[in-house]
Design an enzyme around this catalytic site. Sequence first.
Site, PDB file in Angstrom:
ATOM      1  N   ASP A  92      -4.406 -10.658 -10.325  1.00 17.08           N
ATOM      2  CA  ASP A  92      -4.764 -10.042  -9.052  1.00 17.08           C
ATOM      3  C   ASP A  92      -4.348 -10.999  -7.940  1.00 17.08           C
ATOM      4  OD1 ASP A  92      -5.871  -8.915  -6.812  1.00 17.08           O
ATOM      5  OD2 ASP A  92      -7.895  -8.723  -7.630  1.00 17.08           O
TER       6      ASP A  92
ATOM      7  N   ASN B 290       7.616  -9.117  -4.647  1.00 11.84           N
ATOM      8  CA  ASN B 290       7.710  -7.681  -4.417  1.00 11.84           C
ATOM      9  C   ASN B 290       6.342  -7.016  -4.269  1.00 11.84           C
ATOM     10  OD1 ASN B 290       9.057  -4.886  -4.679  1.00 11.84           O
ATOM     11  ND2 ASN B 290       7.593  -4.916  -6.374  1.00 11.84           N
TER      12      ASN B 290
ATOM     13  N   TYR C 192      -0.401  -3.632   8.439  1.00 11.99           N
ATOM     14  CA  TYR C 192       0.699  -3.693   7.458  1.00 11.99           C
ATOM     15  C   TYR C 192       1.970  -4.186   8.131  1.00 11.99           C
ATOM     16  CZ  TYR C 192       4.292  -2.129   4.180  1.00 11.99           C
ATOM     17  OH  TYR C 192       5.380  -2.076   3.333  1.00 11.99           O
TER      18      TYR C 192
ATOM     19  N   LYS D 103       3.944  -7.717   7.297  1.00 14.20           N
ATOM     20  CA  LYS D 103       5.340  -7.744   6.866  1.00 14.20           C
ATOM     21  C   LYS D 103       6.205  -8.508   7.865  1.00 14.20           C
ATOM     22  CE  LYS D 103       5.360  -5.452   2.948  1.00 14.20           C
ATOM     23  NZ  LYS D 103       5.780  -6.114   1.687  1.00 14.20           N
TER      24      LYS D 103
END
Length: 248
Positions: free
Chosen positions: A62, A89, A157, A161
Amino acid sequence: MTGRMDGKTVLVTGASRGIGRATVEVLHRDGAHVVLHYGNDKDSAQATADRLGDRVHLVQGDLRDPAERQRVWTEAAAWRGGVDVLVNNAGAWLASHIGDDGAWQQGWQGNYDLNLLAPADLCRQAILGFRQRGGGIIINTTSRSAHRGDDAEHLAYGAAKGGLLALTKGIARGYARENILAYAVAPGWVATDIAGDLATDPAVLEGLPLGEVTPPGDVAEVIAFLASARSRHTTGATIDITGADYVR
């Protein structure tokens, strides 16, 4: 194409499905020994390993947990005495609802932990390991959201990123003299679990220049090329894989 990665060991996180699974398949095709990391979907990960045969090693963890990140790296490196390429990834498109205090905080923390801090910690471990091996390669999966931001429900998000993209560039600039290369790939809509029904939604497809959502294999082929070190001076670059849906 086979043999391009002979003798190389690659850790791919979030590889039980989607882009990660496709990347494992392409790297394995090219001769790499691949550490397939997965979070919860053991059945899918095992099915991929069984189908590919040898040169695949499974590691569960995790990545939201700092101790688990360390263990994943340690187990990956122990398999064959080190890792030559890290492919960060693993990630998730987590909402950060602005109208609810709890959901807002949870969304930001979740995106920070999984989409930024987890790959950052693995990058750190990779750099430390690469220094002992005379170099190595890091490939981070970011998103078009890193450039343009995301929608109103996914502000965190896009910010995470964007941070991952900046981290990649910093690593490339800071460690090139030690033969440590770093690249980012920035997909748009990809036909994975994250896209869900949107991958076949006529309204979505109508707005895409190619009229289709990007197949995971297209992203995997770019990652495999970067992993091969055939273009060292591309270090620091971000490769957009959006089917011209987002063009910088």
